[in-house]
Design a protein around this motif. Structure first.
Motif, PDB file in Angstrom:
ATOM      1  N   THR A 222     -29.505  35.157   8.910  1.00 47.14           N
ATOM      2  CA  THR A 222     -30.608  36.089   8.596  1.00 47.14           C
ATOM      3  C   THR A 222     -31.494  35.439   7.536  1.00 47.14           C
ATOM      4  OG1 THR A 222     -29.615  37.271   6.713  1.00 47.14           O
ATOM      5  CG2 THR A 222     -28.907  37.951   8.921  1.00 47.14           C
ATOM      6  N   GLU A 223     -32.495  36.178   7.095  1.00 49.64           N
ATOM      7  CA  GLU A 223     -33.374  35.665   6.045  1.00 49.64           C
ATOM      8  C   GLU A 223     -32.827  35.909   4.642  1.00 49.64           C
ATOM      9  OE1 GLU A 223     -37.080  37.795   6.162  1.00 49.64           O
ATOM     10  OE2 GLU A 223     -36.110  39.757   5.905  1.00 49.64           O
ATOM     11  N   ARG A 224     -31.695  36.603   4.545  1.00 47.65           N
ATOM     12  CA  ARG A 224     -31.236  37.096   3.248  1.00 47.65           C
ATOM     13  C   ARG A 224     -30.141  36.250   2.596  1.00 47.65           C
ATOM     14  NH1 ARG A 224     -33.651  41.827   2.138  1.00 47.65           N
ATOM     15  NH2 ARG A 224     -34.414  43.062   3.901  1.00 47.65           N
ATOM     16  N   VAL A 225     -30.377  35.945   1.312  1.00 46.73           N
ATOM     17  CA  VAL A 225     -29.349  35.417   0.426  1.00 46.73           C
ATOM     18  C   VAL A 225     -28.854  36.634  -0.347  1.00 46.73           C
ATOM     19  CG1 VAL A 225     -28.881  33.952  -1.565  1.00 46.73           C
ATOM     20  CG2 VAL A 225     -30.445  33.156   0.228  1.00 46.73           C
ATOM     21  N   MET A 226     -27.611  37.016  -0.134  1.00 46.46           N
ATOM     22  CA  MET A 226     -27.085  38.271  -0.666  1.00 46.46           C
ATOM     23  C   MET A 226     -26.375  38.070  -2.010  1.00 46.46           C
ATOM     24  SD  MET A 226     -28.102  40.333   1.661  1.00 46.46           S
ATOM     25  CE  MET A 226     -27.320  41.820   1.028  1.00 46.46           C
ATOM     26  N   ILE A 227     -26.845  38.781  -3.034  1.00 42.51           N
ATOM     27  CA  ILE A 227     -26.191  38.784  -4.345  1.00 42.51           C
ATOM     28  C   ILE A 227     -25.513  40.139  -4.525  1.00 42.51           C
ATOM     29  CG2 ILE A 227     -26.472  38.602  -6.842  1.00 42.51           C
ATOM     30  CD1 ILE A 227     -27.025  35.989  -5.359  1.00 42.51           C
ATOM     31  N   ASN A 228     -24.214  40.111  -4.634  1.00 37.09           N
ATOM     32  CA  ASN A 228     -23.419  41.326  -4.778  1.00 37.09           C
ATOM     33  C   ASN A 228     -23.723  41.987  -6.134  1.00 37.09           C
ATOM     34  OD1 ASN A 228     -21.203  43.147  -5.318  1.00 37.09           O
ATOM     35  ND2 ASN A 228     -19.966  42.041  -3.811  1.00 37.09           N
TER      36      ASN A 228
END
Length: 301
Positions: A222-228
């Motif tokens: 996806t386009e997202r870099v996910m930061i919890n």
């Protein structure tokens, strides 16, 4: 933790209360001269009236002086004892000082409340505005999205991303590239602050499981870099509360590092600093080797 699993003056006495001729006035003064008897007729009454008026005047002056003296004495005592003066004696009212805004470093050095099992709405708000790329290398653009309802400072998060990525110790090192934040158009990637539950959903889209250690990821499909958001707010045992600022920088650098194509590595010498691509949320020690926490790809710059 990643894609690869990371605020009144006194009143005069009435005439009926005029003292008898031989009574001393208040204040201990000498008694007035003897007043002739009433047989003197009109003159006696007039003289008596004059004397009464004089006595009244003396009384008023004495009383007023006592009031003034008492007030001054009371104020002096209050001041000597460190007490506050009455409102009439205060020339300028005091005012509480205005709150001083926290600096960027102070905000980044604090922990924020957020539950480890929070599942947010899944709806995102883009942080408005932009931040120009400061370097001269090839430019990469990114957008910052924050999940609704987290109660975290989205502007602070966006500022942290821009400062971190464009630090010479980061992936902009030596002019390799420069990063620009946008809020419109199609960016190269979207760095997203999301609840643990929403982070897990987006990471699963790329075949990654972040639930076991409650980590972050680069959802590469996806386009997202996910930061919890739990990790962003609360940090990790490996860094501790005192190093939460550095931990947040590491989170950004690690996950964006995956987006740039870097995989996991570990330190290979006891006492050496951990590479930024080591899974530092999970561990610093491995195979008898103790690694030191490190937030940067190029820490010696």
């Amino acid at each position: 933790m990643d894609a690869f699993a990371e605020g009144a003056a006194p009143q005069a006495p009435r005439r009926a209360e005029v003292p008898e001729p031989r009574t001393a006035p208040a204040g201990g003064g000498a008694p007035p001269a003897t007043v002739p008897a009433a047989r003197h007729g009109g003159k006696g009454r007039a003289f008596t009236g004059v004397a009464a008026a004089a006595v009244t005047t003396v009384l008023a002056v004495v009383v007023a002086g006592q009031v003034a003296d008492g007030r001054a004495e009371g104020e002096s005592r209050a001041q000597a004892a460190g007490g506050a003066l009455p409102p009439a004696a205060q020339a300028v009212p005091s005012s509480a000082p205005s709150a001083v805004p926290l600096t960027y470093a102070q905000k980044m050095g604090r922990l924020y409340p957020l539950g480890a099992t929070l599942k947010g709405s899944g709806e995102f708000d883009t942080v408005p505005g932009s931040a120009k790329a400061p370097g001269k290398g090839p430019k990469m653009t990114y957008r910052v999205d924050v999940e609704q309802g987290l109660g975290l400072d989205g502007a602070l998060f966006a500022d942290a991303v821009q400062r971190t990525l464009n630090d010479d110790r980061s992936w902009a090192h030596g002019g390799q590239r420069t990063f620009e934040r946008v809020s419109t158009g199609k960016p190269d990637f979207v760095i997203t602050l999301a609840s643990p539950g929403t982070t897990a959903e987006w990471c699963a889209k790329s075949g990654l499981d972040t639930t076991e250690d409650n980590v972050s990821c680069d959802s590469a499909a996806t386009e997202r870099v996910m930061i919890n958001a739990y990790r962003w707010a609360q940090g990790s045992v490996t860094y501790g509360d005192a190093k939460i600022h550095a931990y947040r920088q590491m989170l950004i650098n690690h996950e964006v590092g995956h987006r740039l194509g870097h995989g996991h590595v570990t330190c290979q010498k006891d006492g050496a600093i951990a590479p930024v691509m080591q899974q530092q949320t999970k561990f610093l020690d491995h195979d008898g080797i103790h690694c030191l926490p490190n937030a940067w790809p190029y820490p010696k710059s």
